[in-house]
Design an enzyme around this catalytic site. Structure first.
Site, PDB file in Angstrom:
ATOM      1  N   TYR A   1      41.274 -53.063   9.342  1.00  0.00           N
ATOM      2  CA  TYR A   1      40.432 -52.958  10.534  1.00  0.00           C
ATOM      3  C   TYR A   1      40.502 -51.531  11.098  1.00  0.00           C
ATOM      4  O   TYR A   1      41.599 -50.945  11.180  1.00  0.00           O
ATOM      5  CB  TYR A   1      40.951 -53.987  11.550  1.00  0.00           C
TER       6      TYR A   1
ATOM      7  N   LYS B   1      38.622 -63.040  17.991  1.00  0.00           N
ATOM      8  CA  LYS B   1      37.648 -63.376  16.959  1.00  0.00           C
ATOM      9  C   LYS B   1      37.546 -64.898  16.791  1.00  0.00           C
ATOM     10  O   LYS B   1      37.277 -65.590  17.746  1.00  0.00           O
ATOM     11  CB  LYS B   1      38.027 -62.663  15.664  1.00  0.00           C
TER      12      LYS B   1
ATOM     13  N   ARG C   1      54.534 -61.648  33.730  1.00  0.00           N
ATOM     14  CA  ARG C   1      54.592 -60.696  32.614  1.00  0.00           C
ATOM     15  C   ARG C   1      55.509 -61.251  31.520  1.00  0.00           C
ATOM     16  O   ARG C   1      55.257 -61.100  30.329  1.00  0.00           O
ATOM     17  CB  ARG C   1      55.086 -59.323  33.072  1.00  0.00           C
TER      18      ARG C   1
ATOM     19  N   ASP D   1      47.632 -59.773   8.592  1.00  0.00           N
ATOM     20  CA  ASP D   1      46.634 -59.903   9.651  1.00  0.00           C
ATOM     21  C   ASP D   1      45.663 -60.990   9.171  1.00  0.00           C
ATOM     22  O   ASP D   1      44.888 -60.778   8.237  1.00  0.00           O
ATOM     23  CB  ASP D   1      45.925 -58.555   9.841  1.00  0.00           C
TER      24      ASP D   1
HETATM   25  C1  LIG Z   1      39.484 -57.153  16.034  1.00  0.00           C
HETATM   26  C2  LIG Z   1      40.536 -57.027  15.042  1.00  0.00           C
HETATM   27  C3  LIG Z   1      41.770 -56.482  15.385  1.00  0.00           C
HETATM   28  C4  LIG Z   1      42.079 -55.944  16.761  1.00  0.00           C
HETATM   29  O1  LIG Z   1      42.133 -56.904  17.738  1.00  0.00           O
HETATM   30  P1  LIG Z   1      41.681 -56.694  19.273  1.00  0.00           P
HETATM   31  O2  LIG Z   1      41.793 -58.045  19.835  1.00  0.00           O
HETATM   32  O3  LIG Z   1      40.287 -56.145  19.254  1.00  0.00           O
HETATM   33  O4  LIG Z   1      42.645 -55.717  19.863  1.00  0.00           O
HETATM   34  C5  LIG Z   1      42.737 -56.423  14.395  1.00  0.00           C
HETATM   35  N1  LIG Z   1      42.503 -56.870  13.139  1.00  0.00           N
HETATM   36  C6  LIG Z   1      41.322 -57.386  12.784  1.00  0.00           C
HETATM   37  C7  LIG Z   1      41.128 -57.875  11.397  1.00  0.00           C
HETATM   38  C8  LIG Z   1      40.305 -57.489  13.709  1.00  0.00           C
HETATM   39  O5  LIG Z   1      39.123 -57.981  13.338  1.00  0.00           O
END
Ligand SMILES: *Cc1c(COP(=O)(O)O)cnc(C)c1O
Length: 384
Positions: free
Chosen positions: A103, A199, A51, A174
């Site tokens: 998002y 992604k 962890r 982000d």
């Molecule tokens: C998918 C996504 C998230 C969230 O991430 P997860 O891995 O699904 O928890 C946050 N920001 C953006 C721009 C995303 O495309």
């Protein structure tokens, strides 16, 4: 991280990598272990419990830190868990300025989970005057997503970071949509970069993961302590899969962009299409800014099909190569209907104020042969 000056396509393959000391294995072992043997109480080799730390995850963290030009990286079980830890790291009662087109899951996290702990103000961060007006009130943090999802609006990272520094506000970007291949927010002045590894970074639609990179040791330590205390650490196997996927990030991003640009131009000429949004098109209102702060335009396209929900539905039911699914950034092409799917958690009234109408379709363009993708879209548009 042998050589900090290596170029990106070298770093994705080599940063954090070294042959296994025991066997010489060139690929990192999956340290599928929960605990580690100690020589004497408290005497260990840097690893006590998975962890807290895991050697496979450490390698991924070293790799990601190198890609975003950061000193520290923390890998978590999902993008949202990483964001949650960051929200826990802020003192109770903090004000956070957030882009108004973030998002859907980020919006839900802010408005339904952390809304009692903090105060959120959603604004159009492409408007620098508005941004400064809010920064003057000294919020704890400004949260940017650029390009946004799904409207692909672009905020000026460098200018916003300069303003934020003036008012001593922490800037978070982000960077999921661009990946560090096309955009490096820390270099532009941001304090923290956050990613959904799910992604482009992993890129193969087989892992959910998140990460945060920063040069701010105090913030990193705080978030690491929270991760250790709360527990959303990534499994060694998932870290290993991301390490495997990341090796081709540079070539994948090139191909995503090549296909996306061709498709965006093709859609723009199509009579069944009302409007196309892609940062690489001259028609994009912030095309110039996109060219300045990004080294490419990515693989995401948003377009409006002529008509409404009925026409969109027909289109979405007809495409074959473009799989109708949430998520993005994988090698395979996906299509999403934000109003019903990814952004359904945003109330309809707010959605429409933002411009997310029922005829809006989002494409995550994969790395297949582009002619096949266009043929697929052509068939579906004919039916729409
Ligand atoms: C998918 C996504 C998230 C969230 O991430 P997860 O891995 O699904 O928890 C946050 N920001 C953006 C721009 C995303 O495309």
């Amino acid at each position: 991280m042998k050589n900090k000056s290596n170029k990106f396509a070298t770093k994705v393959i080599h940063a954090g990598g070294h042959p296994d000391k025991e066997t010489g294995a060139i690929m990192p072992p999956i340290f599928q272990t929960s605990t580690y043997v100690q020589k004497s109480p408290g005497k260990h080799q840097g690893y006590e419990y998975t962890r807290s730390h895991n050697p496979t995850r450490t390698r991924l963290e070293e790799n990601l830190a190198a890609l975003e030009e950061a000193k520290y990286a923390l890998v978590t079980a999902s993008g949202l868990s990483c964001m949650s830890l960051m929200m826990h790291a802020l003192p109770e009662g903090s004000t956070i300025i957030s882009g108004d087109d973030v998002y859907g899951g980020t919006y839900r996290l802010f408005t339904t989970v952390f809304n009692e702990r903090h105060q959120y103000k959603f604004i159009d961060t492409t408007d620098l005057k508005l941004v400064e007006k809010h920064l003057k009130e000294k919020p704890a943090m400004i949260w940017l997503e650029t390009p946004t999802n799904p409207l692909l609006k672009i905020s000026d990272i460098k200018k916003i970071c300069e303003l934020a520094k003036k008012y001593k506000v922490m800037t978070v970007v982000d960077n999921t949509f661009m990946s560090p291949y096309f955009q490096t927010p820390l270099v532009l002045g941001a304090d923290v970069v956050v990613h959904s590894l799910t992604k482009y970074i992993n890129g193969h639609s087989d892992v959910v993961g998140g990460a945060m990179m920063t040069n701010d040791k105090k913030f990193y330590d705080k978030v690491w302590t929270l991760q250790n205390s709360i527990g959303p650490s990534q499994s060694p196997f998932d870290s290993w899969l991301v390490l495997r996927g990341i090796k081709t990030l540079a070539v994948r991003m090139e191909q995503h962009q090549k296909n996306a640009l061709k498709i965006a131009k093709w859609l723009e000429e199509h009579k069944k299409v009302d409007k196309v949004i892609y940062p690489g098109l001259k028609s994009h209102p912030q095309h110039k800014l996109a060219k300045k702060q990004m080294s490419g335009f990515g693989g995401m396209i948003t377009f409006f099909v002529k008509g409404g929900l009925k026409e969109s539905r027909k289109f979405l039911e007809t495409v074959k190569l473009f799989a109708l699914a949430e998520s993005l950034g994988g090698v395979e092409s996906l299509v999403d209907h934000p109003a019903i799917m990814t952004h359904a958690s945003i109330p309809k009234k707010i959605r429409e104020e933002l411009g997310i109408f029922d005829n809006l379709i989002r494409l995550s363009v994969g790395i297949e042969d582009c002619d096949d993708l266009i043929e697929d879209l052509e068939k579906a548009l004919t039916k729409a």
